[in-house]
Enzyme design. Structure first.
Site, short mmCIF file in Angstrom:
data_model
loop_
_atom_site.label_atom_id
_atom_site.label_comp_id
_atom_site.label_asym_id
_atom_site.label_seq_id
_atom_site.Cartn_x
_atom_site.Cartn_y
_atom_site.Cartn_z
N LYS A 197 -6.81 3.35 -3.45
CA LYS A 197 -7.28 3.30 -2.06
C LYS A 197 -7.57 4.72 -1.60
CE LYS A 197 -5.37 1.96 2.48
NZ LYS A 197 -4.27 1.23 3.15
N LYS A 248 -10.05 0.22 -2.85
CA LYS A 248 -10.03 -0.09 -1.42
C LYS A 248 -10.48 1.14 -0.67
CE LYS A 248 -7.00 -1.31 2.46
NZ LYS A 248 -5.67 -1.79 2.89
N ASP A 252 0.86 -1.18 0.00
CA ASP A 252 0.00 0.00 0.00
C ASP A 252 0.90 1.23 0.00
OD1 ASP A 252 -1.78 -2.09 0.56
OD2 ASP A 252 -3.07 -0.81 1.77
#
Lengths: 323, 297
Positions: A223, A259, A160
């Site tokens: 995300k 996400k 991430d």
């Protein structure tokens, strides 16, 4: 097939035809994206939030949401013991009920990846690490890449990364793009999630632009947030990102996941995001490979609501494991 | 019988439209309608319509338990003296609302206004009686235990947590306060299902409690169908104890069975509400904590 916003596909084609990834070329593409109607996005998200999901559909949604969770702990106070407990919970969320699916991944700081890898082995839950000077992203590219490599060496399956919001906001799109590209290369086979930190991007137009930038750079997921900035994930932001991945898939044929993370604590919230994903991006996104929910306390609420659906009695937190 | 309607229209021009009260639920210090949007007619024993009351759903029970749970930490931590003062305050406020409550009790129970006034007075006295126990109960229920070592050993009553209360069906105010006050004064928070046929005094009591420094969520009062709500409350896994005094005898076995799901403390007693109270209800919703402490020198 959802209606395609005017100009998006043309802009993408123009971009891919243009090998130069200069600020100017990127600006032309990103500022050529159709504008986001903020009031419309908010109204649409609010409307979808009223959808009622009951009985069997609710049970399906709850179990799907569990399977989509990136069970997260990103605290300065994290210890190997806490990570081990988190991994145990990720593998078997409800010790009393083996029918509950395991979560999609655990999400940790890179230095704890080795602990998680040892606990999880190859039992199907992915190990994700937040790298690239999370959460601010204020470090040089070489430091960020070293962060990524370290996490991968320790056994991370997913990375991430955060984008450089400062560069993005000052219009240095080329720099942001190159960073995503560099991290993408460093990741190799690993799944790359690019955190836009939408709470710092000011407008929904910027969210759409950052989403496209990340997808062009090679993100597997985009995300919403780090969870360290308020506001974190909101429904309108998720709506814009889901529209972006849909348009991107239409233009390029590549399905990028979304996400949502930060502040999602109740099963009701989680189900609202699922409705949003289904209605905006489509049914193909209702899978852990294309939609994730970054959360920690959410899991217990999902378990409690699931137990409520099965037993008929409202549940209490005393009967579910802590963390 | 004195009716509020006649007395209002006498003191105002006949053309004036009455502003009637909406009887709502009391959850977490607020007065919501039922999330279901439902209401039900409350009838006097002679069949006259008194008002429409909110008809709570199981989701209102859920919300009330959430509010009760959230209030536990603060209410448990309040000093015994403070708890007593808060209950005295409720008694004071109740005294001030005496006329309104007497009217509602008289209508609900088809009693004379005089009898209703006596019931309100007895209710105030009952509250004062329980309020007085706030800082005395631990001395009576607790103990200093002799142990074979250089330790003090104390046993102390601690609140159980969230207590579900089925209020008596017949005694709409005195009975209600008699079951509501004991768990509250011992530090629990309560979710009360008011008696189905006579819920109006309970709603007015909620309005008294809301203005009497009782922290939000400590007392939650729902009105509605007992058959619909009581099983939900009894089965709720986040409720720690339940008082079934207001349940009909035939229903108690099933409610007991549901309450066993998380081993709730169950209390049921068919009291004569006009009789002097005892400590039984105070003892019902506490658990004993024993602590050891070294003897200093």
């Amino acid at each position: 097939m959802p209606p395609q916003p005017l100009g998006t596909a043309r802009a993408a084609r123009a971009f891919f035809g243009d090998l130069a990834t200069s600020d100017t070329a990127l600006r032309q593409l990103l500022h050529g994206l159709p504008g986001v109607d903020q009031a419309g996005a908010e109204a649409r998200a609010a409307f979808l939030a009223t959808r009622s999901v009951k009985k069997d559909s609710k049970l399906f949604a709850l179990e799907l949401a569990i399977a989509m969770i990136d069970l997260t702990t990103l605290e300065g106070a994290d210890t190997p013991g806490k990570v081990a407990a988190l991994c145990a919970k990720a593998l078997r969320p409800d010790p009393a009920d083996g029918d509950v699916p395991h979560v999609a991944a655990v999400c940790l700081y890179p230095d704890l990846v080795a602990v998680a890898r040892r606990e999880i082995g190859d039992k199907g839950v992915a190990v994700a690490a937040v790298a690239t000077a999370f959460p601010s992203g204020r470090a040089t590219l070489s430091v960020k890449l070293a962060d990524v490599r370290q996490a991968l060496d320790a056994g991370a399956d997913e990375i991430d990364m955060v984008i450089d919001r400062g560069a993005f906001l000052s219009g240095c799109y080329g720099q942001v793009y190159e960073e995503v590209r560099a991290v993408r290369e460093a990741c190799g086979e690993a799944v790359l999630k690019v955190i836009l930190e939408t709470g710092e991007l000011a407008t929904l137009d910027n969210v759409a632009r950052a989403a496209w930038l990340a997808m062009l750079g090679g993100a597997d997921f985009i995300k919403t947030s780090t969870g360290k900035v308020s506001p974190a994930s909101t429904a309108p932001v998720a709506l814009v990102m889901l529209s972006a991945v849909r348009d991107f898939a239409d233009a390029t044929g590549r399905r990028v996941g979304v996400k949502v993370a930060g502040g999602i604590r109740t099963a009701k919230d989680a189900i609202r995001y699922l409705v949003l994903a289904y209605e905006t991006a489509g049914e193909e996104w209702l899978h852990p490979s294309a939609f994730r929910i970054g959360a920690s306390s959410l899991l217990n609420d999902l378990l409690m609501q699931r137990a409520k659906q099965l037993s008929g009695a409202y549940q209490g937190p005393d009967y579910f494991t802590v963390d | 019988m004195v009716s509020p309607r006649t007395s209002t229209s006498e003191s105002h021009p006949a053309s004036r439209l009455e502003v009637r009260k909406t009887y709502k639920l009391f959850i977490g210090g607020a007065f919501p309608r039922s999330e279901s949007g439902r209401s039900y007619p409350v009838l006097a024993p002679d069949g006259r319509l008194l008002a429409n009351a909110a008809r709570a759903s199981r989701k209102d029970v859920r919300d009330a338990v959430v509010a009760g749970r959230a209030a536990v930490a603060r209410w448990k931590a309040a000093t015994a003296y403070n708890k007593g003062q808060v209950l005295y305050r409720v008694a004071e406020m109740l005294e001030g609302h005496g006329d309104q409550l007497a009217r509602e009790v008289a209508e609900a129970e088809a009693s004379t206004i005089r009898a209703a006034r006596r019931a309100v007075a007895a209710t105030v006295d009952r509250l004062v009686w329980y309020a007085g126990w706030a800082d005395k109960f631990a001395q009576v229920a607790g103990s200093a235990n002799p142990v074979a070592g250089p330790f003090f050993n104390f046993s102390l009553p601690e609140p159980t947590g969230v207590v579900g209360v089925l209020a008596p069906r017949a005694s709409s105010l005195l009975g209600l306060v008699s079951v509501l006050a004991p768990p509250v004064v011992t530090g629990n928070t309560v979710v009360v299902l008011a008696g189905e046929e006579r819920p109006l005094p309970a709603v007015t009591l909620a309005e008294v409690i809301a203005t009497a420094d009782v922290p939000a969520g400590v007392v939650n009062i729902l009105t509605g169908r007992s058959a619909e709500l009581a099983p939900v409350l009894a089965a709720h896994m986040d409720v720690n104890a339940i008082d079934l005094s207001g349940a009909e005898q035939p229903d108690r076995a099933e409610l007991n069975r549901l309450a066993a799901g998380n081993v709730k403390r169950v209390f049921a007693s068919d009291d004569d509400w006009t009789a002097p109270p005892t400590l039984a209800r105070l003892r019902a919703f506490v658990e004993t904590k024993t602590v050891w402490h070294t003897v200093g020198c």
